[in-house]
Design a protein around this motif. Structure first.
Motif, PDB file in Angstrom:
ATOM      1  N   ASN A   1       2.061  -8.895   5.404  1.00  0.00           N
ATOM      2  CA  ASN A   1       3.483  -8.554   5.478  1.00  0.00           C
ATOM      3  C   ASN A   1       4.293  -9.834   5.275  1.00  0.00           C
ATOM      4  OD1 ASN A   1       5.607  -6.698   5.778  1.00  0.00           O
ATOM      5  ND2 ASN A   1       5.844  -7.197   7.941  1.00  0.00           N
TER       6      ASN A   1
ATOM      7  N   ARG B   1       7.478  -8.129   3.242  1.00  0.00           N
ATOM      8  CA  ARG B   1       7.014  -7.160   2.238  1.00  0.00           C
ATOM      9  C   ARG B   1       5.551  -6.828   2.497  1.00  0.00           C
ATOM     10  NH1 ARG B   1       8.728  -3.618  -1.414  1.00  0.00           N
ATOM     11  NH2 ARG B   1       9.869  -4.996  -2.822  1.00  0.00           N
TER      12      ARG B   1
ATOM     13  N   VAL C   1       2.009  -5.576   1.633  1.00  0.00           N
ATOM     14  CA  VAL C   1       1.188  -5.533   0.419  1.00  0.00           C
ATOM     15  C   VAL C   1      -0.274  -5.422   0.837  1.00  0.00           C
ATOM     16  CG1 VAL C   1       0.396  -6.851  -1.598  1.00  0.00           C
ATOM     17  CG2 VAL C   1       2.818  -6.915  -0.955  1.00  0.00           C
TER      18      VAL C   1
ATOM     19  N   ASN D   1       2.336  -2.181  -2.979  1.00  0.00           N
ATOM     20  CA  ASN D   1       3.277  -2.642  -1.947  1.00  0.00           C
ATOM     21  C   ASN D   1       3.983  -1.475  -1.272  1.00  0.00           C
ATOM     22  OD1 ASN D   1       5.413  -1.830  -3.621  1.00  0.00           O
ATOM     23  ND2 ASN D   1       5.949  -3.910  -4.255  1.00  0.00           N
ATOM     24  N   ASP D   2       4.844  -1.787  -0.301  1.00  0.00           N
ATOM     25  CA  ASP D   2       5.476  -0.742   0.501  1.00  0.00           C
ATOM     26  C   ASP D   2       6.553   0.039  -0.246  1.00  0.00           C
ATOM     27  OD1 ASP D   2       7.414  -2.721   0.434  1.00  0.00           O
ATOM     28  OD2 ASP D   2       7.215  -3.242   2.556  1.00  0.00           O
TER      29      ASP D   2
ATOM     30  N   LEU E   1       4.162  -7.859  -6.756  1.00  0.00           N
ATOM     31  CA  LEU E   1       4.173  -7.006  -5.570  1.00  0.00           C
ATOM     32  C   LEU E   1       5.071  -7.557  -4.470  1.00  0.00           C
ATOM     33  CD1 LEU E   1       0.427  -5.912  -5.403  1.00  0.00           C
ATOM     34  CD2 LEU E   1       2.394  -4.581  -6.195  1.00  0.00           C
ATOM     35  N   GLN E   2       5.251  -8.868  -4.410  1.00  0.00           N
ATOM     36  CA  GLN E   2       6.147  -9.445  -3.399  1.00  0.00           C
ATOM     37  C   GLN E   2       7.617  -9.230  -3.732  1.00  0.00           C
ATOM     38  OE1 GLN E   2       3.445 -10.472  -0.695  1.00  0.00           O
ATOM     39  NE2 GLN E   2       5.539 -11.098  -0.405  1.00  0.00           N
TER      40      GLN E   2
ATOM     41  N   ARG F   1       1.139   5.338  -0.688  1.00  0.00           N
ATOM     42  CA  ARG F   1       0.896   3.933  -0.305  1.00  0.00           C
ATOM     43  C   ARG F   1      -0.559   3.753   0.139  1.00  0.00           C
ATOM     44  NH1 ARG F   1       5.910   5.620  -1.759  1.00  0.00           N
ATOM     45  NH2 ARG F   1       7.572   4.174  -1.149  1.00  0.00           N
TER      46      ARG F   1
END
Length: 327
Positions: A119, A123, A125, A140-141, A170-171, A292
């Motif tokens: 996290n 974020r 992931v 990712n979320d 993804l970040q 997710r």
């Protein structure tokens, strides 16, 4: 392969312990041509700041946790690493639900065997680790999923190892469109095909290369070449054209059930038993962006993982005869 699923919200003692465990092997690989063959720390950090500035603070923190040494910091930048090859397949299921399936064909001796859930920077992931903060696939979320294959070209240039580029996507991105803009501008040191799909089933495949602009396509299939085969011997060895044609036929004939589509990745020609040659299928990954969730599969085993209900665990995967089983 001793697979582990590990979670740590912020970079801390768990990640530092992983780095200490993996670093001797990674250091031998990174320095195999001599450390002078790799860019210096200042150039590496400058490149990271120029192309992925949002990661600089996280990078500095990881360098501290890694002991603050020059070699570790240069390795963690992923800037101009030694060249490496893989042989992978990935495709999007053509049904209504977004579903990305991929095979990762690589050497078990040079693989993290690690699913990392983090996290970092607020974020969430999770994905399959490479280099301890890079990823070869992940989600990712926001429900954005991403995966890579080698692009089948020998050209090596100035740029980043693609696992860190996937981490950056993804970040910082929520949608496939945003990811496409990132993949079009961040330089890569070798050629790769990166497929991205979001929770609304918008998708793209970026054909990235160090010596020409990235091409953003609407391809739903990627194997180990780009517009055309440029490395004939590699293409023959990996059967990249045959695998691409096989997947395209499955996508165009009709919409088959999810399980049947996933099952095709666990059998030839997509599944590779070439473990002794460093190109065996180490795992099949299934990504479900709306849920997710990801799932790792082998011919006789499966391992479901949920980003919001992540359970740390360990699995031992045996591949002595090229037929994986789990314990």
């Amino acid at each position: 392969m001793n697979w582990r699923a590990i979670s740590e919200d912020g970079p801390g003692p768990t990640w530092a312990g992983l780095f200490a465990e993996y670093w001797p092997d990674y250091h031998r690989w990174w320095a195999r041509e001599g450390p002078e063959a790799r860019p210096g720390y200042l150039d590496s950090r400058k490149a990271l700041r120029a192309h992925m500035p949002e990661l600089v603070g996280l990078y500095d923190r990881l360098c501290d946790l890694a002991g603050g040494t020059d070699h570790a910091a240069r390795f963690l930048s992923f800037y101009c690493p030694p060249p490496y090859l893989s042989s992978c397949s990935q495709a999007l299921w053509p049904g209504a639900e977004p579903l990305l399936v991929r095979n990762y064909d690589y050497s078990a001796k040079a693989f993290d065997s690690l699913v990392l859930r983090s996290n970092w920077q607020g974020r969430a992931v999770m994905g399959t680790s490479d280099g301890l903060w890079g990823l070869v696939d992940g989600i990712n979320d926001a429900g954005l999923a991403v995966s890579l294959t080698f692009g089948g070209r020998r050209v090596v240039g100035d740029g980043f190892g693609v696992p860190l580029i996937l981490r950056y996507v993804l970040q910082t991105c929520d949608t496939a469109e945003q990811a496409g803009r990132v993949l079009a501008r961040v330089p890569t040191h070798m050629s790769y095909n990166v497929t991205v799909v979001d929770a609304r089933r918008r998708f793209l495949t970026a054909l990235m290369a160090p010596d020409r602009p990235a091409v953003i396509t609407h391809q739903a299939v990627a194997t180990n070449h780009q517009d055309r085969v440029e490395w004939a011997s590699h293409a023959r060895f990996t059967e990249t054209v045959e695998r691409e044609r096989y997947l395209l036929r499955r996508l165009t004939l009709h919409v088959e059930p999810q399980e049947k589509f996933i099952g095709a990745f666990l059998r030839p020609p997509l599944y590779s038993p070439r473990f002794d040659e460093g190109f065996g299928t180490l795992y099949t990954a299934v990504y479900r962006p709306r849920r997710r969730q990801m799932e790792l599969r082998w011919p006789r085993a499966r391992w479901p993982l949920d980003l919001h209900d992540f359970r740390e665990d360990m699995r031992v995967i045996y591949t002595p005869d090229g037929t994986p089983a789990a314990k």
